[in-house]
Design an enzyme around this catalytic site. Sequence first.
Site, PDB file in Angstrom:
ATOM      1  N   GLY A  36     -21.347  17.824  10.307  1.00  0.00           N
ATOM      2  CA  GLY A  36     -21.385  18.795   9.420  1.00  0.00           C
ATOM      3  C   GLY A  36     -20.612  18.243   7.868  1.00  0.00           C
ATOM      4  N   HIS A  37     -19.709  17.344   8.214  1.00  0.00           N
ATOM      5  CA  HIS A  37     -19.174  16.549   6.696  1.00  0.00           C
ATOM      6  C   HIS A  37     -20.215  16.017   6.153  1.00  0.00           C
ATOM      7  CE1 HIS A  37     -15.079  17.081   9.361  1.00  0.00           C
ATOM      8  NE2 HIS A  37     -14.810  17.610   7.902  1.00  0.00           N
TER       9      HIS A  37
HETATM   10  P1  AMP Z   1     -12.344  19.724   7.274  1.00  0.00           P
HETATM   11  O1  AMP Z   1     -12.252  18.411   7.220  1.00  0.00           O
HETATM   12  O2  AMP Z   1     -12.273  20.662   8.297  1.00  0.00           O
HETATM   13  O3  AMP Z   1     -11.181  20.349   6.194  1.00  0.00           O
HETATM   14  O4  AMP Z   1     -13.786  20.089   6.406  1.00  0.00           O
HETATM   15  C1  AMP Z   1     -14.028  19.548   5.263  1.00  0.00           C
HETATM   16  C2  AMP Z   1     -15.263  20.386   4.721  1.00  0.00           C
HETATM   17  O5  AMP Z   1     -16.319  20.147   5.661  1.00  0.00           O
HETATM   18  C3  AMP Z   1     -14.984  21.668   4.500  1.00  0.00           C
HETATM   19  O6  AMP Z   1     -15.476  22.306   3.136  1.00  0.00           O
HETATM   20  C4  AMP Z   1     -15.593  22.301   5.537  1.00  0.00           C
HETATM   21  O7  AMP Z   1     -15.906  23.861   5.268  1.00  0.00           O
HETATM   22  C5  AMP Z   1     -16.721  21.401   5.752  1.00  0.00           C
HETATM   23  N1  AMP Z   1     -17.317  21.704   7.091  1.00  0.00           N
HETATM   24  C6  AMP Z   1     -16.520  21.601   8.343  1.00  0.00           C
HETATM   25  N2  AMP Z   1     -17.255  21.640   9.475  1.00  0.00           N
HETATM   26  C7  AMP Z   1     -18.439  21.843   9.041  1.00  0.00           C
HETATM   27  C8  AMP Z   1     -19.663  22.188   9.445  1.00  0.00           C
HETATM   28  N3  AMP Z   1     -19.957  22.382  10.961  1.00  0.00           N
HETATM   29  N4  AMP Z   1     -20.937  22.444   8.748  1.00  0.00           N
HETATM   30  C9  AMP Z   1     -20.735  22.335   7.328  1.00  0.00           C
HETATM   31  N5  AMP Z   1     -19.642  22.058   6.607  1.00  0.00           N
HETATM   32  C10 AMP Z   1     -18.540  21.714   7.669  1.00  0.00           C
END
Ligand code: AMP
Length: 279
Positions: A36-37
């Site tokens: 996702g990231h």
């Molecule tokens: P985090 O590390 O959880 O703070 O996420 C960092 C970024 O990655 C944030 O903008 C999240 O919305 C995005 N993100 C997390 N999981 C996903 C996913 N499954 N698909 C797309 N973007 C994601």
Amino acid sequence: MYVISNIEEIQSYLNEQAHRGKTIGFTPTMGALHDGHMSLLITSKEQCDVSVVSIFVNPTQFNNPSDLENYPRRMEEDLALLEKNGCDVVFTPSEEAIYPENFKGVSMDLSIVNEEMEGTFRPGHFQGVVNVVFRFFEILRPSKAYFGLKDFQQVTIIKIMVDKLELPTEVVGCETLRAENGLAMSSRNYRLNDKQLAEASAIFKTLEYGKSLVKDNTPAEAQEKMKTYFDQFPLDLEYLQIVNTNTLEKLNSKWSESATCCIAAYFDDVRLIDNMEIA
Ligand code: AMP
């Protein structure tokens, strides 16, 4: 790939790139990276000349100390994944660098997100989010910044912040990447075992079920049926809310032109969120 934790060092590198007319794409993360990231990084690479990913577990956006303590940390694996996906610069600042003593924080009206869903169940969360994103934008001055729509309210409030403070960064919302069974990819999934990973598709199944209810039900009725449906699965529902996609207002008797259903649920002490545009 450069890995930089010092603010002056990354600013001097990025200033040089900006002087050469290069655009800078920025993806903020809290590490424990997954595909996702990587999809955000890939979009950044398509749209910008230099792609920066930050890894910083932001303490101020955690309202629950044990959630912060248990948040997965995998720096070595993260750097390998970023390198493999062609990241140019990884920014890994310390807490002291992000929050110097004189850091004031952002003062703005957060009621649009604070009074619903994540805001009510995670008091202080969005203040922590806007503070940290503002600070990163101040340091890196990116042309574009990439956020996942999985964190639906987060994207909304960051866009409002950029607008209100007239920041020179374009915020790009990116689609949620899912595992084959529909489970939204998340760093917190690293804390689930295989059986739980399979069962956690309950959230996706419930969102999909919601789509089938739009035609013959009001939003309030659809919500109740989705909650009953979700009850058959071994997760604990925190909230399930249908809102107007554009204004985040709760929907009860009438559907808006576009409606999004947001869910937060626990698998033991692992908190998962997801959402889907259902109408
Ligand atoms: P985090 O590390 O959880 O703070 O996420 C960092 C970024 O990655 C944030 O903008 C999240 O919305 C995005 N993100 C997390 N999981 C996903 C996913 N499954 N698909 C797309 N973007 C994601």
